[in-house]
Design an enzyme around this catalytic site. Structure first.
Site, PDB file in Angstrom:
ATOM      1  N   TYR A 126      11.219   7.986   0.933  1.00  0.00           N
ATOM      2  CA  TYR A 126      11.517   7.274   0.740  1.00  0.00           C
ATOM      3  C   TYR A 126      12.286   7.516  -0.643  1.00  0.00           C
ATOM      4  O   TYR A 126      11.959   6.938  -1.418  1.00  0.00           O
ATOM      5  CB  TYR A 126      10.127   7.014   0.743  1.00  0.00           C
ATOM      6  CG  TYR A 126       8.935   6.437   1.448  1.00  0.00           C
ATOM      7  CD1 TYR A 126      10.153   5.188   2.381  1.00  0.00           C
ATOM      8  CD2 TYR A 126       8.008   7.371   2.103  1.00  0.00           C
ATOM      9  CE1 TYR A 126       8.943   4.812   3.401  1.00  0.00           C
ATOM     10  CE2 TYR A 126       7.537   7.148   3.345  1.00  0.00           C
ATOM     11  CZ  TYR A 126       7.644   5.212   3.526  1.00  0.00           C
ATOM     12  OH  TYR A 126       6.640   4.803   5.073  1.00  0.00           O
ATOM     13  N   ARG A 143      13.108   4.610  12.653  1.00  0.00           N
ATOM     14  CA  ARG A 143      11.643   5.447  13.137  1.00  0.00           C
ATOM     15  C   ARG A 143      10.298   5.281  14.027  1.00  0.00           C
ATOM     16  O   ARG A 143      10.755   4.975  14.701  1.00  0.00           O
ATOM     17  CB  ARG A 143      11.151   5.110  11.730  1.00  0.00           C
ATOM     18  CG  ARG A 143      11.955   5.449  10.922  1.00  0.00           C
ATOM     19  CD  ARG A 143      11.185   5.081   8.961  1.00  0.00           C
ATOM     20  NE  ARG A 143      10.231   5.796   9.089  1.00  0.00           N
ATOM     21  CZ  ARG A 143       9.111   5.845   7.730  1.00  0.00           C
ATOM     22  NH1 ARG A 143       9.652   4.810   7.340  1.00  0.00           N
ATOM     23  NH2 ARG A 143       7.836   6.721   8.260  1.00  0.00           N
ATOM     24  N   HIS A 148      12.679  -2.813   2.634  1.00  0.00           N
ATOM     25  CA  HIS A 148      11.649  -1.401   2.918  1.00  0.00           C
ATOM     26  C   HIS A 148      12.052  -0.600   2.992  1.00  0.00           C
ATOM     27  O   HIS A 148      14.382  -0.460   2.892  1.00  0.00           O
ATOM     28  CB  HIS A 148      11.567  -1.461   4.112  1.00  0.00           C
ATOM     29  CG  HIS A 148      10.659  -2.033   4.951  1.00  0.00           C
ATOM     30  ND1 HIS A 148       9.302  -2.374   5.555  1.00  0.00           N
ATOM     31  CD2 HIS A 148      10.416  -3.379   5.340  1.00  0.00           C
ATOM     32  CE1 HIS A 148       8.599  -2.995   5.789  1.00  0.00           C
ATOM     33  NE2 HIS A 148       9.622  -4.078   6.020  1.00  0.00           N
ATOM     34  N   ASN A 183       7.848  -5.894  -0.647  1.00  0.00           N
ATOM     35  CA  ASN A 183       7.630  -4.623  -0.110  1.00  0.00           C
ATOM     36  C   ASN A 183       6.781  -4.204   0.379  1.00  0.00           C
ATOM     37  O   ASN A 183       4.787  -3.579  -0.293  1.00  0.00           O
ATOM     38  CB  ASN A 183       7.961  -2.997  -0.535  1.00  0.00           C
ATOM     39  CG  ASN A 183       8.223  -1.864   0.592  1.00  0.00           C
ATOM     40  OD1 ASN A 183       7.133  -1.910   1.739  1.00  0.00           O
ATOM     41  ND2 ASN A 183       9.009  -0.405  -0.207  1.00  0.00           N
ATOM     42  N   SER A 230      13.064   2.637   3.728  1.00  0.00           N
ATOM     43  CA  SER A 230      13.558   3.338   4.476  1.00  0.00           C
ATOM     44  C   SER A 230      14.132   2.643   5.624  1.00  0.00           C
ATOM     45  O   SER A 230      13.315   0.909   5.693  1.00  0.00           O
ATOM     46  CB  SER A 230      12.318   4.186   5.403  1.00  0.00           C
ATOM     47  OG  SER A 230      10.920   3.052   6.271  1.00  0.00           O
ATOM     48  N   GLU A 280      12.018  -9.658   2.347  1.00  0.00           N
ATOM     49  CA  GLU A 280      11.498  -8.332   2.525  1.00  0.00           C
ATOM     50  C   GLU A 280      12.429  -7.222   2.384  1.00  0.00           C
ATOM     51  O   GLU A 280      13.391  -7.306   2.763  1.00  0.00           O
ATOM     52  CB  GLU A 280      11.129  -8.675   3.714  1.00  0.00           C
ATOM     53  CG  GLU A 280      10.281  -7.067   4.672  1.00  0.00           C
ATOM     54  CD  GLU A 280       9.796  -7.718   6.115  1.00  0.00           C
ATOM     55  OE1 GLU A 280      10.389  -8.375   7.162  1.00  0.00           O
ATOM     56  OE2 GLU A 280      10.039  -6.626   6.671  1.00  0.00           O
ATOM     57  N   PRO A 287       0.511  -1.232  -0.048  1.00  0.00           N
ATOM     58  CA  PRO A 287       0.133  -0.045   0.225  1.00  0.00           C
ATOM     59  C   PRO A 287       1.597   1.166  -0.077  1.00  0.00           C
ATOM     60  O   PRO A 287       1.487   1.273   0.546  1.00  0.00           O
ATOM     61  CB  PRO A 287      -1.017  -0.503   1.407  1.00  0.00           C
ATOM     62  CG  PRO A 287       0.002  -1.508   2.306  1.00  0.00           C
ATOM     63  CD  PRO A 287       0.466  -2.502   1.448  1.00  0.00           C
ATOM     64  N   ARG A 345       5.395  10.818  -2.662  1.00  0.00           N
ATOM     65  CA  ARG A 345       4.971   9.927  -0.705  1.00  0.00           C
ATOM     66  C   ARG A 345       6.253  10.594  -0.238  1.00  0.00           C
ATOM     67  O   ARG A 345       7.507   9.836  -0.545  1.00  0.00           O
ATOM     68  CB  ARG A 345       4.844   9.302  -0.798  1.00  0.00           C
ATOM     69  CG  ARG A 345       4.307   8.773   0.502  1.00  0.00           C
ATOM     70  CD  ARG A 345       3.984   7.105   0.441  1.00  0.00           C
ATOM     71  NE  ARG A 345       3.333   6.709   1.741  1.00  0.00           N
ATOM     72  CZ  ARG A 345       4.192   4.917   2.500  1.00  0.00           C
ATOM     73  NH1 ARG A 345       4.595   4.431   1.363  1.00  0.00           N
ATOM     74  NH2 ARG A 345       3.674   5.278   3.494  1.00  0.00           N
ATOM     75  N   HIS A 403       3.826  -4.569   9.537  1.00  0.00           N
ATOM     76  CA  HIS A 403       3.554  -3.859  11.004  1.00  0.00           C
ATOM     77  C   HIS A 403       1.872  -4.981  11.707  1.00  0.00           C
ATOM     78  O   HIS A 403       1.960  -4.577  12.515  1.00  0.00           O
ATOM     79  CB  HIS A 403       3.492  -2.800  11.544  1.00  0.00           C
ATOM     80  CG  HIS A 403       4.807  -2.218  10.189  1.00  0.00           C
ATOM     81  ND1 HIS A 403       5.784  -2.621  10.113  1.00  0.00           N
ATOM     82  CD2 HIS A 403       4.888  -0.811   9.958  1.00  0.00           C
ATOM     83  CE1 HIS A 403       6.820  -2.056  10.038  1.00  0.00           C
ATOM     84  NE2 HIS A 403       6.286  -1.102   9.432  1.00  0.00           N
ATOM     85  N   ARG A 405       6.506   0.507  13.731  1.00  0.00           N
ATOM     86  CA  ARG A 405       7.573   0.072  12.352  1.00  0.00           C
ATOM     87  C   ARG A 405       8.348  -0.755  12.869  1.00  0.00           C
ATOM     88  O   ARG A 405       9.422  -1.659  11.972  1.00  0.00           O
ATOM     89  CB  ARG A 405       7.778   1.527  11.180  1.00  0.00           C
ATOM     90  CG  ARG A 405       6.603   2.584  11.103  1.00  0.00           C
ATOM     91  CD  ARG A 405       6.917   3.212   9.867  1.00  0.00           C
ATOM     92  NE  ARG A 405       6.625   4.170   9.951  1.00  0.00           N
ATOM     93  CZ  ARG A 405       5.947   4.743   9.101  1.00  0.00           C
ATOM     94  NH1 ARG A 405       5.160   3.961   8.430  1.00  0.00           N
ATOM     95  NH2 ARG A 405       4.614   5.572   9.346  1.00  0.00           N
TER      96      ARG A 405
HETATM   97  C1  DQA Z   1       7.937   0.810   3.947  1.00  0.00           C
HETATM   98  C2  DQA Z   1       7.883   1.163   5.808  1.00  0.00           C
HETATM   99  C3  DQA Z   1       6.901   1.181   6.200  1.00  0.00           C
HETATM  100  O1  DQA Z   1       7.189   1.161   7.607  1.00  0.00           O
HETATM  101  C4  DQA Z   1       5.251   2.018   5.318  1.00  0.00           C
HETATM  102  O2  DQA Z   1       4.794   1.958   5.716  1.00  0.00           O
HETATM  103  C5  DQA Z   1       5.591   2.113   4.098  1.00  0.00           C
HETATM  104  C6  DQA Z   1       6.770   1.905   3.015  1.00  0.00           C
HETATM  105  C7  DQA Z   1       9.539   1.360   3.228  1.00  0.00           C
HETATM  106  O3  DQA Z   1       9.888   0.630   1.952  1.00  0.00           O
HETATM  107  O4  DQA Z   1      10.602   1.522   3.620  1.00  0.00           O
HETATM  108  O5  DQA Z   1       4.520   1.859   3.613  1.00  0.00           O
HETATM  109  O6  DQA Z   1       7.780  -0.339   3.510  1.00  0.00           O
END
Ligand code: DQA
Length: 146
Positions: free
Chosen positions: A23, A107, A100, A74, A102, A98, A10, A18, A80, A111
């Site tokens: 990001y 954070r 991410h 991702n 960030s 997996e 999402p 965004r 979470h 998260r």
């Molecule tokens: C994310 C980190 C998640 O906490 C966040 O909700 C995202 C992006 C990332 O790519 O850093 O939607 O997955």
């Protein structure tokens, strides 16, 4: 590894606009182009999917269950929250990365826990879009070490 599924969860359709300070400025399509280019060098066929819906993410994993030799996901915020997504991943026998963009560990507290990490082969976070090419290289090397 021949077939790679890339799943974006999402809000990742909004990459570029965004929270770019978190990001990055690349759009999801630009990131997909980088992935595709890197994968093609290794003769890997990619399928890309993005959804903002938990069930749709699960469906695409089921649909590609037999096709894929590797998955990079991702999960966005579903990392979470989603036990259902975790259960869908638990069924797979191929490597799962997996990813991410960030660093979720520097954070907010909410998260810093991922339901996905325990069923992933490996986790890459905090490296932005560069994480994707590293994820591909990791899956290739896991494959050749078999
Ligand atoms: C994310 C980190 C998640 O906490 C966040 O909700 C995202 C992006 C990332 O790519 O850093 O939607 O997955």
């Amino acid at each position: 590894m021949k077939n790679l599924l890339i799943v974006h969860g999402p809000n990742l359709n909004l990459l570029g606009e965004r929270e770019p300070e978190i990001y990055g400025t690349q759009t999801m399509n630009e990131i997909n182009d980088i992935i595709k280019e890197h994968a093609e060098k290794h003769n890997i066929v990619c399928r890309f999917f993005q959804s903002n819906h938990e069930g749709a993410l699960i469906d695409i994993i089921h649909e590609n269950h037999k096709w894929m030799d590797g998955l990079i996901i991702n999960p966005g915020a579903y990392a979470h929250t989603s036990i259902a997504l975790r259960d869908a991943l638990s069924v797979l026998s191929c490597p799962i990365i997996e990813l991410h963009l960030s660093n979720i560990y520097n954070r907010e507290k909410f998260r810093q826990r991922s339901f996905i990490s325990p069923v992933a082969t490996g986790v890459i976070c905090g490296l932005g879009a560069a994480g994707y090419t590293l994820a591909i290289d990791a899956i290739i090397s896991l494959d050749s070490n078999k």
